[in-house]
Each structure stands twice: as C-alpha cells, then as structure tokens.
Design an enzyme around this catalytic site. Structure first.
Site, PDB file in Angstrom:
ATOM      1  N   TYR A  30       0.848  -1.195   0.000  1.00 43.37           N
ATOM      2  CA  TYR A  30       0.000   0.000   0.000  1.00 43.37           C
ATOM      3  C   TYR A  30       0.883   1.245   0.000  1.00 43.37           C
ATOM      4  O   TYR A  30       1.666   1.459   0.921  1.00 43.37           O
ATOM      5  CB  TYR A  30      -0.884  -0.037   1.240  1.00 43.37           C
ATOM      6  CG  TYR A  30      -1.882   1.089   1.395  1.00 43.37           C
ATOM      7  CD1 TYR A  30      -2.268   1.890   0.337  1.00 43.37           C
ATOM      8  CD2 TYR A  30      -2.480   1.335   2.635  1.00 43.37           C
ATOM      9  CE1 TYR A  30      -3.197   2.905   0.491  1.00 43.37           C
ATOM     10  CE2 TYR A  30      -3.410   2.342   2.805  1.00 43.37           C
ATOM     11  CZ  TYR A  30      -3.763   3.124   1.734  1.00 43.37           C
ATOM     12  OH  TYR A  30      -4.692   4.134   1.903  1.00 43.37           O
ATOM     13  N   HIS A  32      -4.905   4.862  -2.586  1.00 44.51           N
ATOM     14  CA  HIS A  32      -6.125   5.659  -2.688  1.00 44.51           C
ATOM     15  C   HIS A  32      -5.745   7.060  -3.160  1.00 44.51           C
ATOM     16  O   HIS A  32      -4.697   7.587  -2.782  1.00 44.51           O
ATOM     17  CB  HIS A  32      -6.829   5.770  -1.333  1.00 44.51           C
ATOM     18  CG  HIS A  32      -7.597   4.550  -0.940  1.00 44.51           C
ATOM     19  ND1 HIS A  32      -8.882   4.311  -1.382  1.00 44.51           N
ATOM     20  CD2 HIS A  32      -7.254   3.494  -0.154  1.00 44.51           C
ATOM     21  CE1 HIS A  32      -9.306   3.165  -0.872  1.00 44.51           C
ATOM     22  NE2 HIS A  32      -8.343   2.642  -0.123  1.00 44.51           N
TER      23      HIS A  32
END
Length: 323
Positions: free
Chosen positions: A206, A246
């Site tokens: 991530y 994101h």
C-alpha cells in the site's frame, strides 16, 4: 497517499483514520513567515484557502523556483531509504504536501525502517563538482548539503490494507495473507532500501504517501519513485500480488500520474476523505504483479466498457481465474 513528468503536487494515500482535519475558520495570524509562498500541492481541497501551509522545509532554501531546479540533471539525484536524520524534514514536507495529519508513529516507522521508504536527494557538493565546502548560508542558517526532493512510503502490513484487499484481490486478508505470515523475513537487496520487519505482512503493498517538493515537480521524479518502488516489490517480494493506493477524486494530477504508470482504477469510494470540513470521494488504483489480478466481479463489470476482446479465450488468458 501520494507526481511526475506530467502533473505536480500529487499526494495521496492516508487511511480513513488519518484523513480528518477541522475546517479552517480562524483568519491566519500574521508572522515572520508570511513572506513565504504557499504549497501548490494538488492534494489540497482549496489551493487558495488560508489553511494551505507555507513552504518552510529546508529544501526550499536551495530550490525556491523551478528555474533553479532546471539546472540540476536527474542524473545527480540519488535514492536511498529515509533515515533518522530526515525526520524533521519529512514531517515538514508532509505538512506542505497533504491536507491530513499523520501521527508520530507513522513518521517514526518510516525513518526507522519498519515501513518501506525511498527518498530522492540532491547534494550541494555534487552540484558544485564534489566540493564539500559548497554549503551556503541562507537566511542566517547554513544550507543543508543534502536536500530531500521527494519521497514515497509504502507498507505491506495487513493493518494498513484492511478491507481494501476484498476489492483488489477478491478475498479476505485472513484467507489470502495467512500463508505468507508463516514465512521468514523479506530480503532486501535493491538500492539499500529498508526492508519491513516481519509480522503481519501480506499480499498487498500500500503506497501510503508520495510527494515531490514544489520546485522540482514536472521533472519525472514522482514517476521514478513509483518505478523504483514497484521494481523493489517485483524483485524482492514475490508474495505481493498488487501495489495499490487511494487518491482523492479531485486530484487529477495524481490520477494522470498513476494511469501513466500502468495503475488501474479498481473501485470508487464515496465520502472516503473528510478534509477541512467537507467529504470527498476516493478512487482505489492498483498495479498487479506476480500473477495477481482483479476479482472476477471487477472484470465482468468492466468488460464492456473497456471494449470486448477479440475472443473470450483472449480475455480469459489475460485474466487468470482466482478472485
């Protein structure tokens, strides 16, 4: 968490518990730093708001304008992991780049090697032909010989990818990552990047944050940070099936960057961020490695919008089952 040869100010990646800041309601007090320019980060909800921070990081003493940076060839930029001495500058730059507040644990883990990090640096000595006496005195302070131009942080800990794994790989963390947890530590051989400690690491990497100092944007540096980080995962972490992030939906600079580096938009989350008193949506982007692929649900949903392949066999061959 979050740019490159194209846009700038890209910054993305905070998790939902890191994205709430109160709206700026009080007028900004005047002070000694009022002459400093404000951040031009495209991650800011309102670039003209009084809450946009001023540029106070040490790197701006050397690189105050893009013209100054243009004299520095990318061949002189060096890459290494963050280290303890970078802590203060890292915190200042993250304040300039992101409209969110990160806790001290994030910074500590980044500089002590618990999280993957890669920082782009430039030395004043290298620009002056190797002379170590090239540090200058600016605004009454000695200019740092090594400047942090940009950085990326990334985690493979399951606590960070949380529920995202269902959207990216089509399964639960407990099912997909538990086999990896029983393995030994991840080796690290590329460019001296700090390896994450063992523990609850899993099948996703991530990207937590990515940023480049204001004056050095549009030089391709963010894209290079992504490229090197993905290459590190590809070469050293065979259990990781996707690198993902994101991005707030208004940050078109970041979105163009990620799409130019082969990331695919996998999901849209309404009201994912709460920034300066307002809710904002998020896109989830992923880059698949080591045979990883989107869930079947995503592939069927996007089959027609992406264009029907020549044959079903071609489509099935490009998207191995599992998800």
């Amino acid at each position: 968490m979050v740019m490159a040869a194209d846009p700038s100010g890209w910054i993305e990646g905070p998790t939902p518990d890191q994205v709430e800041l109160p709206p700026a309601t009080e007028p900004e007090a005047t002070g000694a730093d009022d002459y400093l320019p404000r951040s031009s980060s495209s991650a800011m909800p309102d670039p003209n708001a009084a809450s946009v921070p001023r540029l106070q990081a040490r790197v701006h003493r050397r690189f105050s304008t893009a013209d100054v940076c243009a004299t520095i060839p990318l061949s002189e930029v060096r890459f290494r992991p963050l280290q303890a001495s970078d802590l203060e500058e890292m915190m200042t730059l993250h304040t300039e780049w992101f409209p969110v507040s990160y806790d001290q644990a994030f910074y500590d883990k980044s500089v002590n090697g618990q999280l993957f990090s890669l920082v782009a640096t430039h030395s004043a000595a290298s620009q002056s032909g190797g002379s170590s006496s090239s540090a200058a005195v600016v605004h009454g302070a000695e200019e740092p010989e090594e400047s942090l131009l940009g950085m990326i942080t990334m985690s493979t800990f399951c606590e960070h990818h949380g529920e995202d794994i269902k959207h990216i790989l089509g399964g639960e963390c407990e099912d997909l990552c538990k086999q990896k947890r029983s393995r030994g530590p991840v080796s690290d051989t590329e460019e001296g990047q700090a390896a994450q400690s063992t523990g609850n690491t899993g099948q996703l990497a991530y990207i937590l944050t990515l940023g480049v100092c204001d004056a050095f944007r549009r030089r391709g540096l963010a894209k290079e940070l992504i490229r090197r980080s993905v290459a590190h995962v590809d070469h050293n972490m065979p259990e990781v099936l996707a690198v993902y992030l994101h991005v707030v939906t208004y940050n078109q600079a970041a979105i163009r960057l990620y799409e130019s580096t082969s990331f695919t938009c996998i999901e849209h989350f309404p009201s994912f961020y709460f920034l300066h008193g307002s809710h904002y949506d998020s896109f989830l982007y992923a880059l698949y490695l080591h045979g990883g692929h989107p869930p079947w649900k995503w592939r069927f949903r996007n089959l027609w919008s992406l264009g029907l392949p020549t044959t079903w066999r071609e489509w099935l061959g490009a998207a191995p089952p599992g998800g």
